[in-house]
Design a protein around this motif. Structure first.
Motif, PDB file in Angstrom:
ATOM      1  N   LEU A  69       2.195   9.272 -13.461  1.00 26.42           N
ATOM      2  CA  LEU A  69       1.740   7.932 -13.078  1.00 26.42           C
ATOM      3  C   LEU A  69       2.818   6.896 -13.375  1.00 26.42           C
ATOM      4  CD1 LEU A  69      -1.954   8.022 -14.281  1.00 26.42           C
ATOM      5  CD2 LEU A  69      -1.192   7.644 -11.928  1.00 26.42           C
ATOM      6  N   CYS A  70       3.414   6.979 -14.542  1.00 26.61           N
ATOM      7  CA  CYS A  70       4.467   6.024 -14.897  1.00 26.61           C
ATOM      8  C   CYS A  70       5.627   6.085 -13.912  1.00 26.61           C
ATOM      9  CB  CYS A  70       4.976   6.300 -16.314  1.00 26.61           C
ATOM     10  SG  CYS A  70       3.812   5.857 -17.604  1.00 26.61           S
ATOM     11  N   GLU A  71       6.030   7.294 -13.564  1.00 25.62           N
ATOM     12  CA  GLU A  71       7.139   7.459 -12.627  1.00 25.62           C
ATOM     13  C   GLU A  71       6.756   6.970 -11.227  1.00 25.62           C
ATOM     14  OE1 GLU A  71      10.093  10.917 -10.883  1.00 25.62           O
ATOM     15  OE2 GLU A  71       8.787  11.376 -12.580  1.00 25.62           O
ATOM     16  N   GLY A  72       5.592   7.398 -10.744  1.00 27.88           N
ATOM     17  CA  GLY A  72       5.174   7.038  -9.391  1.00 27.88           C
ATOM     18  C   GLY A  72       4.857   5.568  -9.208  1.00 27.88           C
ATOM     19  N   ILE A  96      -7.081   5.199  -4.318  1.00 27.91           N
ATOM     20  CA  ILE A  96      -6.952   6.260  -5.315  1.00 27.91           C
ATOM     21  C   ILE A  96      -6.222   7.451  -4.713  1.00 27.91           C
ATOM     22  CG2 ILE A  96      -8.265   7.960  -6.660  1.00 27.91           C
ATOM     23  CD1 ILE A  96     -10.325   5.703  -7.163  1.00 27.91           C
ATOM     24  N   ARG A  97      -6.548   7.799  -3.478  1.00 25.14           N
ATOM     25  CA  ARG A  97      -5.881   8.928  -2.813  1.00 25.14           C
ATOM     26  C   ARG A  97      -4.394   8.667  -2.608  1.00 25.14           C
ATOM     27  NH1 ARG A  97      -8.388  13.194  -1.512  1.00 25.14           N
ATOM     28  NH2 ARG A  97     -10.617  13.292  -1.178  1.00 25.14           N
ATOM     29  N   GLU A  98      -4.043   7.455  -2.229  1.00 27.52           N
ATOM     30  CA  GLU A  98      -2.620   7.120  -2.058  1.00 27.52           C
ATOM     31  C   GLU A  98      -1.882   7.210  -3.387  1.00 27.52           C
ATOM     32  OE1 GLU A  98      -2.370   3.930   1.584  1.00 27.52           O
ATOM     33  OE2 GLU A  98      -3.313   3.272  -0.282  1.00 27.52           O
ATOM     34  N   CYS A  99      -2.505   6.717  -4.430  1.00 24.62           N
ATOM     35  CA  CYS A  99      -1.897   6.803  -5.754  1.00 24.62           C
ATOM     36  C   CYS A  99      -1.706   8.259  -6.156  1.00 24.62           C
ATOM     37  CB  CYS A  99      -2.756   6.067  -6.777  1.00 24.62           C
ATOM     38  SG  CYS A  99      -2.064   6.077  -8.439  1.00 24.62           S
ATOM     39  N   ALA A 100      -2.725   9.069  -5.950  1.00 18.11           N
ATOM     40  CA  ALA A 100      -2.642  10.493  -6.290  1.00 18.11           C
ATOM     41  C   ALA A 100      -1.510  11.164  -5.520  1.00 18.11           C
ATOM     42  CB  ALA A 100      -3.972  11.182  -6.003  1.00 18.11           C
ATOM     43  N   GLN A 134      -3.842  13.261 -20.515  1.00 19.78           N
ATOM     44  CA  GLN A 134      -2.846  14.324 -20.428  1.00 19.78           C
ATOM     45  C   GLN A 134      -1.450  13.697 -20.307  1.00 19.78           C
ATOM     46  OE1 GLN A 134      -3.686  17.569 -20.785  1.00 19.78           O
ATOM     47  NE2 GLN A 134      -5.754  16.785 -21.129  1.00 19.78           N
ATOM     48  N   ARG A 135      -0.543  14.164 -21.154  1.00 15.81           N
ATOM     49  CA  ARG A 135       0.814  13.606 -21.162  1.00 15.81           C
ATOM     50  C   ARG A 135       1.497  13.740 -19.811  1.00 15.81           C
ATOM     51  NH1 ARG A 135       3.114  16.315 -26.552  1.00 15.81           N
ATOM     52  NH2 ARG A 135       2.474  18.100 -25.333  1.00 15.81           N
ATOM     53  N   GLU A 136       1.346  14.891 -19.184  1.00  9.41           N
ATOM     54  CA  GLU A 136       1.995  15.125 -17.887  1.00  9.41           C
ATOM     55  C   GLU A 136       1.452  14.163 -16.818  1.00  9.41           C
ATOM     56  OE1 GLU A 136       4.738  16.759 -15.359  1.00  9.41           O
ATOM     57  OE2 GLU A 136       4.528  17.178 -17.490  1.00  9.41           O
ATOM     58  N   SER A 137       0.162  13.956 -16.819  1.00 12.93           N
ATOM     59  CA  SER A 137      -0.447  13.027 -15.849  1.00 12.93           C
ATOM     60  C   SER A 137       0.040  11.608 -16.081  1.00 12.93           C
ATOM     61  CB  SER A 137      -1.973  13.059 -15.952  1.00 12.93           C
ATOM     62  OG  SER A 137      -2.457  14.336 -15.631  1.00 12.93           O
ATOM     63  N   CYS A 139       1.932   9.965  -6.724  1.00 10.97           N
ATOM     64  CA  CYS A 139       2.236  10.369  -8.103  1.00 10.97           C
ATOM     65  C   CYS A 139       2.128  11.879  -8.300  1.00 10.97           C
ATOM     66  CB  CYS A 139       1.310   9.646  -9.076  1.00 10.97           C
ATOM     67  SG  CYS A 139       1.545   7.860  -9.078  1.00 10.97           S
ATOM     68  N   ASN A 140       1.852  12.610  -7.213  1.00 11.86           N
ATOM     69  CA  ASN A 140       1.741  14.067  -7.265  1.00 11.86           C
ATOM     70  C   ASN A 140       0.675  14.527  -8.271  1.00 11.86           C
ATOM     71  OD1 ASN A 140       2.419  16.641  -6.363  1.00 11.86           O
ATOM     72  ND2 ASN A 140       3.934  16.927  -7.975  1.00 11.86           N
ATOM     73  N   LEU A 141      -0.512  13.913  -8.163  1.00 13.20           N
ATOM     74  CA  LEU A 141      -1.647  14.244  -9.011  1.00 13.20           C
ATOM     75  C   LEU A 141      -2.875  14.526  -8.157  1.00 13.20           C
ATOM     76  CD1 LEU A 141      -1.253  11.462 -11.717  1.00 13.20           C
ATOM     77  CD2 LEU A 141      -1.011  13.923 -12.107  1.00 13.20           C
ATOM     78  N   GLN A 142      -3.854  15.166  -8.749  1.00 12.82           N
ATOM     79  CA  GLN A 142      -5.127  15.393  -8.071  1.00 12.82           C
ATOM     80  C   GLN A 142      -5.883  14.063  -7.997  1.00 12.82           C
ATOM     81  OE1 GLN A 142      -6.275  18.274  -6.658  1.00 12.82           O
ATOM     82  NE2 GLN A 142      -4.214  19.008  -7.122  1.00 12.82           N
ATOM     83  N   PRO A 143      -6.543  13.773  -6.874  1.00 13.24           N
ATOM     84  CA  PRO A 143      -7.305  12.521  -6.759  1.00 13.24           C
ATOM     85  C   PRO A 143      -8.345  12.348  -7.865  1.00 13.24           C
ATOM     86  CG  PRO A 143      -7.075  13.527  -4.613  1.00 13.24           C
ATOM     87  CD  PRO A 143      -6.527  14.515  -5.611  1.00 13.24           C
ATOM     88  N   GLU A 144      -8.966  13.440  -8.298  1.00 11.48           N
ATOM     89  CA  GLU A 144      -9.980  13.342  -9.352  1.00 11.48           C
ATOM     90  C   GLU A 144      -9.363  12.865 -10.665  1.00 11.48           C
ATOM     91  OE1 GLU A 144     -13.639  13.351 -11.195  1.00 11.48           O
ATOM     92  OE2 GLU A 144     -13.108  13.355  -9.080  1.00 11.48           O
TER      93      GLU A 144
END
Length: 68
Positions: free
Chosen positions: A51-54, A18-22, A44-47, A25-30
């Protein structure tokens, strides 16, 4: 019908935590954890865009519409 997150399958297939994905993808792990565990109440659309891009997937790969 309800919406279900399939992020766990995508992240697990890549072998990421999960941390690697976050981080990738430039997102918070939570944020990623809630989607991964399918406990998110609002998407959230931005999230989803990050995710789609990352992950190089489409929204329809992450979110599934299922019958109850």
């Amino acid at each position: 019908m309800h919406v279900r997150s399939d992020l766990k399958a995508i992240v697990d297939k890549k072998g990421w935590t999960i941390r690697e994905c976050a981080r990738n993808c430039n997102l918070q792990p939570e944020t990623v954890r809630r989607l991964y565990n399918d406990t998110t109440m609002q998407y959230q659309r931005e999230s989803l865009a990050k995710l789609c891009e990352g992950l190089d997937v489409g929204i329809c790969d992450i979110l599934k519409l299922e019958k109850d």
